[in-house]
Design a protein around this motif. Structure first.
Motif, mmCIF file in Angstrom:
data_model
loop_
_atom_site.group_PDB
_atom_site.id
_atom_site.type_symbol
_atom_site.label_atom_id
_atom_site.label_comp_id
_atom_site.label_asym_id
_atom_site.label_seq_id
_atom_site.Cartn_x
_atom_site.Cartn_y
_atom_site.Cartn_z
ATOM 1 N N UNK A 243 0.906 -1.176 0.003
ATOM 2 C CA UNK A 243 -0.044 -0.030 -0.074
ATOM 3 C C UNK A 243 0.976 1.244 0.070
ATOM 4 N N UNK A 244 2.052 1.336 0.860
ATOM 5 C CA UNK A 244 2.893 2.391 0.780
ATOM 6 C C UNK A 244 3.417 2.426 -0.648
ATOM 7 N N UNK A 245 3.921 1.554 -1.224
ATOM 8 C CA UNK A 245 4.516 1.643 -2.437
ATOM 9 C C UNK A 245 3.265 2.146 -3.539
ATOM 10 N N UNK A 246 2.197 1.795 -3.515
ATOM 11 C CA UNK A 246 1.164 2.187 -4.311
ATOM 12 C C UNK A 246 0.996 3.848 -3.996
ATOM 13 N N UNK A 247 0.973 4.007 -2.985
ATOM 14 C CA UNK A 247 0.906 5.655 -2.690
ATOM 15 C C UNK A 247 1.991 6.303 -3.346
ATOM 16 N N UNK A 248 3.361 5.915 -2.979
ATOM 17 C CA UNK A 248 4.370 6.528 -3.568
ATOM 18 C C UNK A 248 4.356 6.535 -5.135
ATOM 19 N N UNK A 249 3.984 5.598 -5.632
ATOM 20 C CA UNK A 249 4.034 5.391 -7.174
ATOM 21 C C UNK A 249 2.732 6.352 -7.577
ATOM 22 N N UNK A 250 1.816 6.786 -7.061
ATOM 23 C CA UNK A 250 0.726 7.687 -7.294
ATOM 24 C C UNK A 250 1.390 9.070 -7.179
ATOM 25 N N UNK A 251 2.336 9.465 -6.416
ATOM 26 C CA UNK A 251 3.061 10.653 -6.227
ATOM 27 C C UNK A 251 3.936 10.939 -7.023
ATOM 28 N N UNK A 252 4.913 10.072 -7.173
ATOM 29 C CA UNK A 252 6.131 10.122 -7.834
ATOM 30 C C UNK A 252 6.098 9.223 -9.151
ATOM 31 N N UNK A 253 6.886 9.624 -10.153
ATOM 32 C CA UNK A 253 7.030 8.809 -11.453
ATOM 33 C C UNK A 253 7.920 7.798 -11.214
ATOM 34 N N UNK B 271 11.446 7.025 -8.409
ATOM 35 C CA UNK B 271 11.368 5.786 -7.292
ATOM 36 C C UNK B 271 12.191 5.042 -7.754
ATOM 37 N N UNK B 272 12.981 4.807 -8.797
ATOM 38 C CA UNK B 272 13.771 3.873 -9.057
ATOM 39 C C UNK B 272 14.863 3.423 -8.280
ATOM 40 N N UNK B 273 15.646 4.491 -7.782
ATOM 41 C CA UNK B 273 16.808 4.263 -6.684
ATOM 42 C C UNK B 273 16.280 3.580 -5.519
ATOM 43 N N UNK B 274 15.081 4.032 -5.001
ATOM 44 C CA UNK B 274 14.290 3.589 -3.726
ATOM 45 C C UNK B 274 13.967 1.859 -3.993
ATOM 46 N N UNK B 275 13.478 1.543 -5.337
ATOM 47 C CA UNK B 275 12.802 0.417 -5.602
ATOM 48 C C UNK B 275 13.786 -0.769 -5.473
ATOM 49 N N UNK B 276 15.018 -0.438 -5.997
ATOM 50 C CA UNK B 276 15.979 -1.364 -6.216
ATOM 51 C C UNK B 276 16.541 -2.392 -4.929
ATOM 52 N N UNK B 277 16.703 -1.914 -3.811
ATOM 53 C CA UNK B 277 17.169 -2.553 -2.587
ATOM 54 C C UNK B 277 15.827 -3.196 -2.062
ATOM 55 N N UNK B 278 14.677 -2.943 -2.354
ATOM 56 C CA UNK B 278 13.352 -3.846 -2.286
ATOM 57 C C UNK B 278 13.752 -5.082 -3.044
ATOM 58 N N UNK C 57 10.219 -7.196 -3.526
ATOM 59 C CA UNK C 57 9.314 -6.996 -4.730
ATOM 60 C C UNK C 57 10.104 -8.110 -5.761
ATOM 61 N N UNK C 58 9.162 -8.426 -6.704
ATOM 62 C CA UNK C 58 9.498 -9.578 -7.730
ATOM 63 C C UNK C 58 10.521 -8.945 -8.816
#
Length: 215
Positions: free
Chosen positions: A179-189, A193-200, A206-207
């Motif tokens: 849910x937090x990721x979906x919220x972020x993706x609705x705010x930022x393109x 979010x790319x740099x933040x997503x890689x560690x996950x 994330x798959x």
């Protein structure tokens, strides 16, 4: 690997004064944007070692990092820092390399040192997020909670949202994390979010592997 490379772009304006082959760097970035990472790396390898600028070395290091070639990536990030000691991207991505290798203590020490030396808000947010990840990776819940509490809403970057997501994933609450990721993706393109997503992705939370972005 989808890492946030906006910091690299900020360095590009200074590349001419450093003697960097600007067109080579721009051409390589276009190849990265198009997903042709091998072609981008081939272009960057055309720069003579003595003439390769900090932005070129940093981008090449990021491409090596995506391939899991940690020694080559670290060598480029270290060389980039030597050429331009003021620039922070090489050190940021060197920390990323340590994080990907699960060298939690080394990564944390580097990120914490950087944090003491910056007053750049967005960089500070990235560093605090990265510090949180080192604690989560080390399964140090007390340290992680303290790091999480230092990322106060709102943040200029996606740091707050991704920090909350990382905490959720680490504590078996994937529903809240997503849910937090979906919220972020609705705010930022996607690029922001790319740099933040890689560690996950590296943590297995994330798959889908994020692609490299040059923004």
């Amino acid at each position: 690997m989808r890492l946030l490379l906006s910091a690299v772009l900020a360095c590009c304006a200074a590349s001419a004064s450093l003697g960097a082959p600007t067109n080579l760097l721009e051409d390589a970035r276009r190849e990265v944007d198009a997903g042709r990472l091998g072609a981008a790396l081939a272009l960057l390898n055309q720069a003579p070692p003595a003439e390769a600028s900090a932005p070129i070395l940093t981008l090449r290091g990021i491409l090596y990092l995506d391939q899991g070639k940690y020694d080559e990536a670290a060598a480029d990030f270290t060389a980039a820092s030597a050429k331009d000691p003021i620039s922070y991207p090489p050190r940021l991505y060197l920390g990323q390399a340590l994080l990907q290798q699960k060298k939690w203590g080394e990564a944390r020490a580097l990120f914490e040192e950087m944090e003491t030396k910056t007053n750049i808000l967005i960089l500070n947010e990235r560093l605090r997020y990265a510090i949180l990840l080192t604690y989560l990776g080390a399964k140090d819940d007390a340290g992680a909670k303290a790091a999480l509490d230092r990322l106060v809403f709102p943040t200029e970057s996606p740091a707050y949202y991704y920090a909350q997501a990382a905490w959720g994933f680490a504590h078996d609450n994937s529903k809240a994390a997503l849910k937090w990721l979906k919220t972020a993706e609705g705010i930022f393109d996607d690029k922001r979010v790319a740099w933040f997503a890689r560690p996950l992705y590296d943590f297995g939370w994330i798959k889908k592997k994020p692609a490299i972005s040059t923004d």
